[in-house]
Structure formats: structure tokens, C-alpha cells
Design a protein around this motif. Structure first.
Motif, PDB file in Angstrom:
ATOM      1  N   ALA A   1       1.032  -1.128  -0.103  1.00 58.63           N
ATOM      2  CA  ALA A   1       0.048  -0.003  -0.082  1.00 58.63           C
ATOM      3  C   ALA A   1       0.883   1.217   0.099  1.00 58.63           C
ATOM      4  N   LEU A   2       2.268   1.183   0.111  1.00 58.43           N
ATOM      5  CA  LEU A   2       3.004   2.053   0.303  1.00 58.43           C
ATOM      6  C   LEU A   2       3.006   3.248  -1.043  1.00 58.43           C
ATOM      7  N   GLU A   3       3.068   2.689  -2.198  1.00 64.25           N
ATOM      8  CA  GLU A   3       2.737   3.525  -3.329  1.00 64.25           C
ATOM      9  C   GLU A   3       1.508   4.333  -3.364  1.00 64.25           C
ATOM     10  N   ALA A   4       0.485   3.819  -3.030  1.00 61.19           N
ATOM     11  CA  ALA A   4      -0.689   4.289  -3.035  1.00 61.19           C
ATOM     12  C   ALA A   4      -0.920   5.164  -1.945  1.00 61.19           C
ATOM     13  N   TYR A   5      -0.223   5.043  -0.831  1.00 61.06           N
ATOM     14  CA  TYR A   5      -0.188   6.086   0.487  1.00 61.06           C
ATOM     15  C   TYR A   5       0.697   7.077   0.078  1.00 61.06           C
ATOM     16  N   LYS A   6       1.856   7.210  -0.723  1.00 62.41           N
ATOM     17  CA  LYS A   6       2.733   8.383  -1.184  1.00 62.41           C
ATOM     18  C   LYS A   6       1.619   9.425  -2.088  1.00 62.41           C
TER      19      LYS A   6
END
Length: 415
Positions: free
Chosen positions: A321-326
Motif C-alpha cells: 500500500a506504500l505507493e498508494a500511500y505516497k
């Protein structure tokens, strides 16, 4: 452990405590003022974080996670490969708060009695009494670390779930045991794959993905560990004092209910819009995300909006989920400003731990990143207050470090 004991914590707010229309820049009434008893507890907690981190190299973030879980009286799970100091860090925390500690490694063969204690065979045989031997087991512990947390059987995890959520377990004879559990920390090499474990996973307010320490720090870590083999730790703060701070933060939450609700809901909406799952429990329960945001604001003297952004990474369901989080963060705050704030926070952390060289470097980088935004009129207009604050705070920190260095040089000359 006590039977049928009611909680003494005050976790409820009276209705309509404040109109709270304004959101933009809100400094905590107590957390922003380090004078008095409230301030002394805040200082003690920040010292606790520094002391937890000082036992390791490259584990500042993990120390902050542990302390946030402690102050929020919530549960945290560390996801990462074995051997990255997860259990050692929580054991160190328990010693620094003088708490009763319990550790256990789960497997699919673990039965609940291994955690909560076996039935006393002598009492049952001779007197027909159903007595559970809980000494040294989870029902008497205040801080708990369960390794391979998702490997347990459904019966074992259900027992854990009741203790985590209600701080109690109901024995087979109907006896209700109230447990003194404050926070439970779990660890796993991987996320739970079975859908039946999703509800259990959601009970962990804070999720943190642990990485190996940077290879450039390996030599330093070895020297550090060898130098501190016989370290004598002394408690910095008691759990009773943590409870007092927890209750102060509850009051702070009630006094600022409207702005806290606004920033929390805005954060959850943005995360969900970017495909990041946040349960309703996490979003609205006063003991979940709202408390985490308020606690960060109170302890680190940040306004609620900045605090929401700072803790948002701890509710991510997975590393994927890190990319969406960024992307979600970029819609809340410019990347340059966020990076500048992160540099300033790191500078403060290094200053507290005594690494003045690193503190100076990160403070200078914070100023450089913030000043770069000055040349972008569209962002300067929207975030001019935040930019000025970062530059001002970074310069103030650099001045403090320079004064400390002068004093140290003066002491050396006298010596």
C-alpha cells in the motif's frame, strides 16, 4: 491479575466540549507547554523513547512505534524478518517502565493454557477446585510480546483477542479474569493470508514494517552491542505515570473533539480514495486513530493536521500500500514540505540522543528543502506558515546545538 475488576481509566468525553471550528494550526494546550506536571510527563516519555532507541543502532522508528503504542494503551504489530531486534526492543521498554513482561513464541500447536496458565491438578484432584496457575503467564503481565502472532490456532487467537480487546478472559468454569494488560506487541515474518485473521489483524492499531539496519551501520551496531553487554537499565517512568498521561490526553481529545474529528475524517477519506483500507473501527473509535493522532500531537507538540500525516503510515495494511500511500500524502501536503518536516524530526531525535553531527546535518537539510519551496509561489502561498515554522525551528535547533558545542569545547579546555 484481578477477577471482575472495573477499569479506572477515564476514556469518555462529555458531549459538545468545544465548538472547534478552526483546524489549520492547532497547538496542544498541554503538549505544547512543557511546564508543570503535564510537561514533566511529556518530557519523561520523550526521554523514554530516546532511551529505548539508544539500546540499538538504526531503530529510532521502532522505538517511536513502541512508545506510541504504550501511551495510547493500544497494540502494535511488527512485520519483518527474524533477527531485527523486535523482541529485544519491547523487553527493553518493559524494563524502562518497570512493567511485568511476558513473551511467547506461537505455533499452530500452541494451546491457550500455554499462555494463560494450566489448571492446578492437585487442587482439582484433592479439592475438586478449578484453579488456574497464572503466575508468570499472560494474565498477570502488563506488557506482552507474542512472536509469530499469526501462527496460533483459532482457539489460541480467540483467547488473545478477548484479552487484547476486553482485558479479560472467561475461564471454562465461567470465572471472569480481568487482566492488567497495558499493551500487546506482536511480531510476524509475514502478513496473515487467511481471511479469518483479518479481524484479528485489525485489532492492532499500529502496524510497522521493520527493515534490516543499513549495511553502512553494521560495524557501528556490532561495536555498540559489545560496549553495552553489561548495561544497567533503570526505569524512567512508571506505568502509573503513563496512565496519568493517557488520561491527560483523553482530556485533550475531549477539549478538541471537533478539530480532531475533522483531521481524522479527512485523513481516512483521502486514504480510502487512494485504495487504502481503513476500517470503521480504526477511523472512529476513540481508542484507535483519533487517539493516535491526539497522542502524537500532545507528545511531540505538533498541530493535529501534521500529527495526522505523521501517524498515517502506521495504519497501512501492507507494504504494497506504500505507493498508494505516497499519492495520498501528496494530496495532503507537498512532498518537499513533508520531507523537510521529516528531516527536522530526525534532527530533533538525533539531538536528543546526543548525535549532534547528525542533528546538524538533518536540520540544515530541512532548511534547504523548505527554502526551495519559497521559489514556488503557488506552494508558498498555501504553506507559507509551515515553511516559516520549519525554517525557524531548524535554525533554533542549530543555534542550540552550537551553544552545546561551545560549552563542550570550553569544558575540554578547562580539563
Amino acid at each position: 491479575m484481578e477477577r471482575n475488576r472495573k477499569s479506572e481509566d477515564n476514556n469518555t468525553c462529555s458531549p459538545d466540549t468545544t465548538s472547534g471550528e478552526a483546524l489549520a494550526t492547532m497547538t496542544p494546550a498541554h503538549g505544547g507547554d512543557e511546564r508543570g506536571s503535564a510537561g514533566s510527563l511529556v518530557r519523561a516519555i520523550r526521554r523514554l523513547e530516546a532511551e529505548v532507541a539508544s539500546g540499538f543502532v538504526g531503530r529510532e522508528e521502532e522505538a517511536r512505534v513502541a512508545v506510541l503504542a504504550l501511551v495510547t494503551r493500544s497494540h502494535a504489530v511488527f512485520i519483518g524478518e527474524a533477527g531485527v531486534a523486535k523482541s529485544a526492543l519491547i523487553r527493553r521498554l518493559s524494563r524502562l517502565v518497570n512493567a511485568k513482561y511476558f513473551y511467547y513464541l506461537l505455533s499452530k500447536y500452541t494451546v491457550p493454557d500455554e499462555l494463560i496458565g494450566a489448571i492446578d491438578p492437585v487442587a482439582y484432584k484433592n479439592e475438586g477446585k478449578f484453579v488456574r496457575i497464572t503466575k508468570g503467564k499472560l494474565p498477570e503481565a502488563q506488557l506482552v510480546f507474542i512472536d509469530e502472532i499469526f501462527k496460533g490456532s483459532s482457539e489460541t487467537l480467540n483467547t488473545l483477542l478477548n484479552i487484547m480487546h476486553e482485558r479479560l478472559f472467561v475461564d471454562t468454569d465461567g470465572t471472569v479474569y480481568q487482566c492488567p494488560l497495558w499493551s500487546l506487541f506482536g511480531a510476524s515474518n509475514e502478513l496473515p493470508e487467511d481471511s479469518s485473521l483479518h479481524a484479528f489483524y485489525d485489532r492492532f492499531l499500529i502496524r510497522h514494517f521493520v527493515k534490516r539496519i543499513d549495511v553502512s551501520k553494521l560495524e557501528t551496531a556490532i561495536i555498540h552491542n559489545l560496549s553495552n553487554i553489561h548495561e544497567n537499565l533503570k526505569p524512567i517512568i512508571s506505568l502509573n505515570e503513563v496512565r496519568e498521561l493517557h488520561n491527560q490526553i483523553t482530556k485533550f481529545m475531549c477539549e478538541n473533539a471537533h478539530p480532531l474529528a475533522k483531521v481524522t475524517s479527512q485523513l481516512v477519506i483521502v486514504l480510502r480514495q487512494n485504495g487504502i483500507f481503513v476500517s470503521d473501527r480504526t477511523a472512529v473509535s476513540p481508542d484507535y486513530l483519533p487517539r493516535l493522532i491526539a497522542t502524537y500531537s500532545y507528545i511531540y507538540q505538533q498541530d493535529l493536521k501534521k500529527s495526522a500525516i505523521a501517524v498515517s503510515k502506521y495504519v497501512l495494511p501492507s507494504e504494497e500500500a506504500l505507493e498508494a500511500y505516497k499519492k495520498a500524502l501528496d494530496s495532503l501536503i507537498p512532498p518537499e514540505l513533508r520531507e523537510s518536516q521529516e528531516r527536522l524530526e530526525k534532527a530533533r531525535d538525533y539531538a536528543i540522543s546526543g548525535d549532534l553531527a547528525s542533528a546538524k546535518r538533518f536540520a540544515a537539510e530541512a532548511i534547504q528543502l523548505a527554502q526551495a519551496l519559497v521559489s514556488k509561489p503557488e506552494k508558498l502561498e498555501l504553506y507559507k506558515d509551515e515553511i516559516r515554522e520549519i525554517i525557524s525551528d531548524s535554525e533554533a535547533l542549530l543555534n542550540q546545538i552550537m551553544e552545546i558545542e561551545k560549552s563542550l569545547k570550553s569544558l575540554k579546555k578547562r580539563g
